[in-house]
Design a protein around this motif. Structure first.
Motif, PDB file in Angstrom:
ATOM      1  N   TYR A 155       0.816  -1.215   0.000  1.00 40.06           N
ATOM      2  CA  TYR A 155       0.000   0.000   0.000  1.00 40.06           C
ATOM      3  C   TYR A 155       0.850   1.266   0.000  1.00 40.06           C
ATOM      4  CZ  TYR A 155      -3.624  -3.296   1.306  1.00 40.06           C
ATOM      5  OH  TYR A 155      -4.483  -4.357   1.335  1.00 40.06           O
ATOM      6  N   TRP A 174       3.823   3.671  -1.740  1.00 41.95           N
ATOM      7  CA  TRP A 174       4.346   3.929  -3.066  1.00 41.95           C
ATOM      8  C   TRP A 174       5.839   3.635  -3.142  1.00 41.95           C
ATOM      9  CZ3 TRP A 174       7.459   8.413  -4.371  1.00 41.95           C
ATOM     10  CH2 TRP A 174       7.761   8.466  -5.722  1.00 41.95           C
ATOM     11  N   HIS A 175       6.607   4.069  -2.153  1.00 43.44           N
ATOM     12  CA  HIS A 175       8.061   3.940  -2.187  1.00 43.44           C
ATOM     13  C   HIS A 175       8.526   3.522  -0.789  1.00 43.44           C
ATOM     14  CE1 HIS A 175      12.257   5.149  -2.925  1.00 43.44           C
ATOM     15  NE2 HIS A 175      11.940   5.059  -4.207  1.00 43.44           N
TER      16      HIS A 175
END
Length: 66
Positions: free
Chosen positions: A41, A43-44
């Motif tokens: 969930y 991004w990075h």
């Protein structure tokens, strides 16, 4: 809070124990998040880890203000 802490005759910065405590807390949170696969969930994930550490360290540092 003292600026330096004497341990065995060596002076260490006063924020070093807080830094190490936040690092241990981050590793435990990272283990739990990785164990339950919650990084899908995010991004990075490396950026999330750094931001979480900054938030933890900043909050712990602010708790020490008189």
């Amino acid at each position: 809070m003292p600026r330096e802490i004497a341990i065995g005759g060596a002076l260490i910065p006063g924020l070093l124990p807080i830094f190490l405590g936040c690092a241990v807390l981050l590793w435990s949170i990272d283990f739990i998040v990785g164990r339950f696969d919650l990084y899908r969930y995010v991004w990075h994930p490396p950026l999330f880890r750094v931001a979480l550490f900054v938030c933890l360290f900043g909050a712990a540092g602010l708790l020490l203000l008189p």
